[in-house]
Design an enzyme around this catalytic site. Structure first.
Site, PDB file in Angstrom:
ATOM      1  N   GLU A   7       0.825  -1.215   0.000  1.00 43.90           N
ATOM      2  CA  GLU A   7       0.000   0.000   0.000  1.00 43.90           C
ATOM      3  C   GLU A   7       0.853   1.257   0.000  1.00 43.90           C
ATOM      4  O   GLU A   7       0.474   2.267  -0.566  1.00 43.90           O
ATOM      5  CB  GLU A   7      -0.932   0.017   1.214  1.00 43.90           C
ATOM      6  CG  GLU A   7      -1.799   1.269   1.293  1.00 43.90           C
ATOM      7  CD  GLU A   7      -2.969   1.134   2.239  1.00 43.90           C
ATOM      8  OE1 GLU A   7      -3.452   2.168   2.711  1.00 43.90           O
ATOM      9  OE2 GLU A   7      -3.401  -0.003   2.491  1.00 43.90           O
ATOM     10  N   LYS A   8       2.016   1.174   0.638  1.00 48.24           N
ATOM     11  CA  LYS A   8       2.878   2.352   0.727  1.00 48.24           C
ATOM     12  C   LYS A   8       4.337   1.910   0.781  1.00 48.24           C
ATOM     13  O   LYS A   8       4.639   0.733   1.057  1.00 48.24           O
ATOM     14  CB  LYS A   8       2.511   3.206   1.940  1.00 48.24           C
ATOM     15  CG  LYS A   8       2.485   2.443   3.259  1.00 48.24           C
ATOM     16  CD  LYS A   8       2.121   3.360   4.417  1.00 48.24           C
ATOM     17  CE  LYS A   8       0.665   3.708   4.474  1.00 48.24           C
ATOM     18  NZ  LYS A   8      -0.175   2.604   4.970  1.00 48.24           N
ATOM     19  N   ASP A 103      -2.804  -2.632   3.069  1.00 49.68           N
ATOM     20  CA  ASP A 103      -3.052  -2.679   4.507  1.00 49.68           C
ATOM     21  C   ASP A 103      -4.241  -3.589   4.803  1.00 49.68           C
ATOM     22  O   ASP A 103      -5.138  -3.748   3.963  1.00 49.68           O
ATOM     23  CB  ASP A 103      -3.334  -1.272   5.044  1.00 49.68           C
ATOM     24  CG  ASP A 103      -2.055  -0.460   5.228  1.00 49.68           C
ATOM     25  OD1 ASP A 103      -0.968  -1.032   5.063  1.00 49.68           O
ATOM     26  OD2 ASP A 103      -2.149   0.744   5.532  1.00 49.68           O
ATOM     27  N   ASP A 105      -7.270  -3.805   5.699  1.00 51.12           N
ATOM     28  CA  ASP A 105      -8.615  -3.270   5.881  1.00 51.12           C
ATOM     29  C   ASP A 105      -9.243  -3.111   4.504  1.00 51.12           C
ATOM     30  O   ASP A 105      -8.620  -3.411   3.487  1.00 51.12           O
ATOM     31  CB  ASP A 105      -8.591  -1.943   6.650  1.00 51.12           C
ATOM     32  CG  ASP A 105      -7.711  -0.886   5.985  1.00 51.12           C
ATOM     33  OD1 ASP A 105      -7.454  -1.001   4.775  1.00 51.12           O
ATOM     34  OD2 ASP A 105      -7.278   0.053   6.683  1.00 51.12           O
ATOM     35  N   TYR A 328      -0.388  -2.823  13.326  1.00 53.00           N
ATOM     36  CA  TYR A 328      -1.190  -1.969  12.442  1.00 53.00           C
ATOM     37  C   TYR A 328      -2.216  -1.168  13.245  1.00 53.00           C
ATOM     38  O   TYR A 328      -3.037  -1.736  13.963  1.00 53.00           O
ATOM     39  CB  TYR A 328      -1.901  -2.845  11.407  1.00 53.00           C
ATOM     40  CG  TYR A 328      -2.767  -2.087  10.435  1.00 53.00           C
ATOM     41  CD1 TYR A 328      -2.203  -1.235   9.495  1.00 53.00           C
ATOM     42  CD2 TYR A 328      -4.151  -2.222  10.459  1.00 53.00           C
ATOM     43  CE1 TYR A 328      -2.987  -0.539   8.600  1.00 53.00           C
ATOM     44  CE2 TYR A 328      -4.952  -1.522   9.565  1.00 53.00           C
ATOM     45  CZ  TYR A 328      -4.363  -0.687   8.641  1.00 53.00           C
ATOM     46  OH  TYR A 328      -5.157   0.016   7.751  1.00 53.00           O
ATOM     47  N   ARG A 330      -4.728   1.151  12.321  1.00 53.84           N
ATOM     48  CA  ARG A 330      -6.070   1.535  11.843  1.00 53.84           C
ATOM     49  C   ARG A 330      -7.046   0.366  11.984  1.00 53.84           C
ATOM     50  O   ARG A 330      -7.743  -0.004  11.046  1.00 53.84           O
ATOM     51  CB  ARG A 330      -6.000   2.013  10.397  1.00 53.84           C
ATOM     52  CG  ARG A 330      -5.183   3.282  10.216  1.00 53.84           C
ATOM     53  CD  ARG A 330      -4.976   3.614   8.752  1.00 53.84           C
ATOM     54  NE  ARG A 330      -4.136   4.779   8.580  1.00 53.84           N
ATOM     55  CZ  ARG A 330      -4.569   5.983   8.206  1.00 53.84           C
ATOM     56  NH1 ARG A 330      -5.852   6.171   7.964  1.00 53.84           N
ATOM     57  NH2 ARG A 330      -3.745   6.993   8.069  1.00 53.84           N
TER      58      ARG A 330
END
Length: 671
Positions: A7-8, A103, A105, A328, A330
């Protein structure tokens, strides 16, 4: 060739760190010794196209165009990350197999899936794509995750849920923002009136609370205390419990409003015999509080440290990505997978090494204990926020980072202490036919509460709702002398307590977050309440902090000390919109439906079709009435022109906002 799509960049580097070396670094990717690649997104590389991408006529804001509902949805590359998208598309084309490492989610799932779809991946390669779920960036955790990859097909419903949310937010926000901005201009309001399916109900919560406070009329009420003596001259007090015969003189909350009635009770019980008519002692226990989700951490940190929701999220991201000290952040879960319990000795060792003050002068944590936090049935893509196995010198952290790390660590350590035990005694005393009650508590084993004894100098006590104990405020409990059922006492005197009803308090960061996570408390419809009992919530763990900050940025909310209150613009907007747009019912039901999509309990079309029907009705309603509550209200960033100007207001150059009459709002303006 395997391509891992993170994701990043920070997650991409964490994956590459455990792949065979030497590595070759390129522009936007890392290649390992076996010729496999790791690349990354930078958040969403694609975004919903603007309305004029569907029809150039939509560049002009007109009521006649609304609602705008695309027949075939379009995504466009974000200009700032176009080169990274090009890199990914080339690598996806070359790869023999793909791994979605977004990520854990629904947004993380979608942002990688949409890039894969945008690259035109064929069905056979798509079917073989795997899902890598990483919640801890330390090498040992990443290696474990690589050994536990699942088929990406399992997560299609999660991606579909995120897609439905993205499109629904675009439809609702863009159409409602255009409709009310156009109508607002007709009553003299200059500027964009941003309406969103989450932000506007949150604003509505604040506006209604402010008005409830402003319109509050205090009223006196009365309580009676009986001051009692035993035959050994030991004293204690008990509070009068009014009988049903007193109902006509009480309000809906059971408070006595008639002073004469309370005075009469005082006179009747003073210097009168009394008797213990009920004595009940119970042994009680409180299990350790669950580890934190993001919202529960944000609420607790706001109470204890005065940190805003955004502060907590940003600090947690740093602890996760930069320092690798927590998992993580979030996450909306407060539970842990059962297999994670096997790592407890290492995690506990790291915590005690990092912050020895947490367990100083108390019993040591017992890694063999297993609290209710370990529950596979309540864990899916991500689990509760907990410390990692990494050891570090906390002096290298910022003050906020160190505070939050220790706070998260303490909550995790609580899982390895026994329950808090105490005895509670409830007493009923009868005096002159009236009933008086009191209760007392005696601690028998501190258990996990030992951990929090050193933190009691903070402004918030352990018993706060959503605080470390996870329990609601406990009633103040008195100390009682030895008593037996039927014991004769003497009421030395009755005491009249005159009190005044208090208005509700303005929202703070903690209470507004609490309202967003427990939104069913603010829903009036009983049927909706039932639906939302288990799936309530405005926004998601990852977006709530941003929504609150967005309302400040747009000039709808402001701070007064620790209080959060609505501005004149915020009040005017809420009073201009239909009630359904400013109450949590609709958007909370959306969240319930989106959750059902992710659980394969609802189809995409079953969510979108009624939404479009509702949107048609809302746009028609907006077109048929003017937002008169905004007449004469000056928008944020505007000042009156000097006489002779053609328009009533002028935009200050410092705000950076766009004029509704000439330019489209950004994507954020309609979220």
């Amino acid at each position: 060739m395997i391509l891992y799509i993170a994701e990043k960049p920070s997650l991409g580097r964490a994956i590459a760190d455990v792949l065979p070396k030497p590595h070759k670094k390129g522009d936007g990717y890392i290649m390992d010794a076996n010729g496999n690649y790791v690349s990354w997104c930078v958040g969403h590389l694609l975004e919903q196209a603007e309305p004029d991408a569907y029809d150039p006529a939509y560049k002009s804001w007109q009521l006649a165009h609304l609602p705008i509902v695309p027949d075939s949805w379009k995504l466009k590359p974000k200009s700032k990350t176009r080169s990274q998208l090009s890199t990914l598309k080339k690598l996806i084309k070359q790869a023999s197999s793909l791994v979605n490492a977004g990520d854990p989610d629904r947004e993380g799932q979608l942002l990688v899936d949409e890039v894969i779809a945008h690259a035109g991946v064929k069905a056979d390669k798509l079917a073989q794509t795997q899902r890598l779920l990483i919640s801890d960036l330390n090498p040992s955790a990443v290696k474990r995750a690589l050994g536990q990859m699942r088929s990406n097909k399992e997560f299609v419903p999660l991606s579909t849920s995120a897609l439905a949310r993205s499109r629904a937010d675009w439809l609702y926000g863009m159409n409602m923002t255009r409709a009310y901005t156009i109508q607002g201009k007709k009553v003299g309001y200059q500027g964009v009136l941003s309406v969103g399916r989450v932000q506007t109900p949150v604003l509505g919560l604040v506006v209604r609370r402010d008005e409830e406070i402003a319109n509050f009329v205090p009223k006196p009420f009365y309580e009676v205390l009986a001051h009692l003596l035993t035959d050994k001259n030991e004293s204690f007090s008990a509070k009068w419990k009014p009988s049903e015969a007193c109902q006509p003189y009480m309000d809906e909350e059971g408070r006595v409003l008639a002073k004469g009635l309370a005075e009469n009770v005082v006179g009747r019980i003073t210097d009168q015999p009394a008797q213990v008519t009920k004595l009940e002692a119970k042994s009680k226990r409180q299990n350790p509080p669950l580890p934190y989700s993001l919202s529960s951490l944000q609420i607790d940190a706001a109470k204890r440290f005065g940190m805003s929701a955004k502060d907590v999220l940003d600090t947690c991201q740093s602890l996760y990505e930069r320092h690798k000290l927590i998992t993580y952040p979030r996450s909306d879960s407060r539970y842990l997978p059962a297999e994670q319990h096997g790592l407890a000795p290492q995690v506990i060792k790291a915590i005690v090494s990092n912050d020895a003050t947490l367990t100083a002068k108390i019993d040591s944590p017992n890694a063999k204990l297993k609290s209710k936090a370990w529950d596979d049935k309540k864990v899916d893509a991500h689990h509760a926020i907990i410390p990692t196995e990494k050891m570090a010198n906390l002096t290298s952290l910022s003050s906020k980072e160190a505070k939050l790390y220790s706070h998260i660590a303490r909550q995790y350590l609580a899982q390895f202490y026994p329950a808090y035990l105490y005895d509670e005694t409830q007493v009923e005393v009868t005096i002159a036919g009236g009933l008086f009650t009191t209760k007392a508590k005696q601690e028998t084993a501190m258990g996990w509460k030992q951990l929090f004894a050193s933190s009691q100098s903070s402004k918030t006590s352990m018993s706060d709702t959503n605080g470390p104990s996870g329990h609601k405020d406990e009633e103040e409990l008195s100390t009682l002398p030895p008593l037996v059922n039927g014991q004769q006492l003497h009421c030395a005197r009755g005491e009249l307590l005159e009190k005044t009803t208090q208005p509700p308090k303005h929202f703070t960061d903690a209470t507004l977050l609490g309202a967003m996570t427990g939104i069913n408390r603010f829903v009036s419809n009983s049927e909706v309440k039932k639906i939302l009992k288990d799936t309530d919530g405005l926004g998601t763990e990852a977006t709530r902090a941003g929504i609150i900050e967005l309302l400040f940025k747009r000039g709808y909310l402001q701070r007064q000390g620790k209080s959060i209150v609505a501005t004149q613009v915020g009040v005017g907007l809420v009073h201009s919109l239909p009630e359904s747009a400013t109450t949590p019912d609709m958007t909370a039901l959306w969240e319930s439906s989106l959750d059902a999509i992710s659980q394969k309990q609802l189809r995409y079309d079953a969510f979108m079709s009624p939404l479009i029907t509702q949107l048609n009705e809302l746009v028609t309603q907006a077109a048929n009435q003017l937002p008169n509550a905004l007449a004469g209200v000056t928008g944020p960033g505007y000042k009156k022109r000097r006489s002779g100007a053609k328009t009533g207001y002028k935009r200050k150059s410092t705000t950076g906002a766009k004029s509704a009459s000439k330019k489209r709002p950004s994507k954020k303006a309609t979220s």
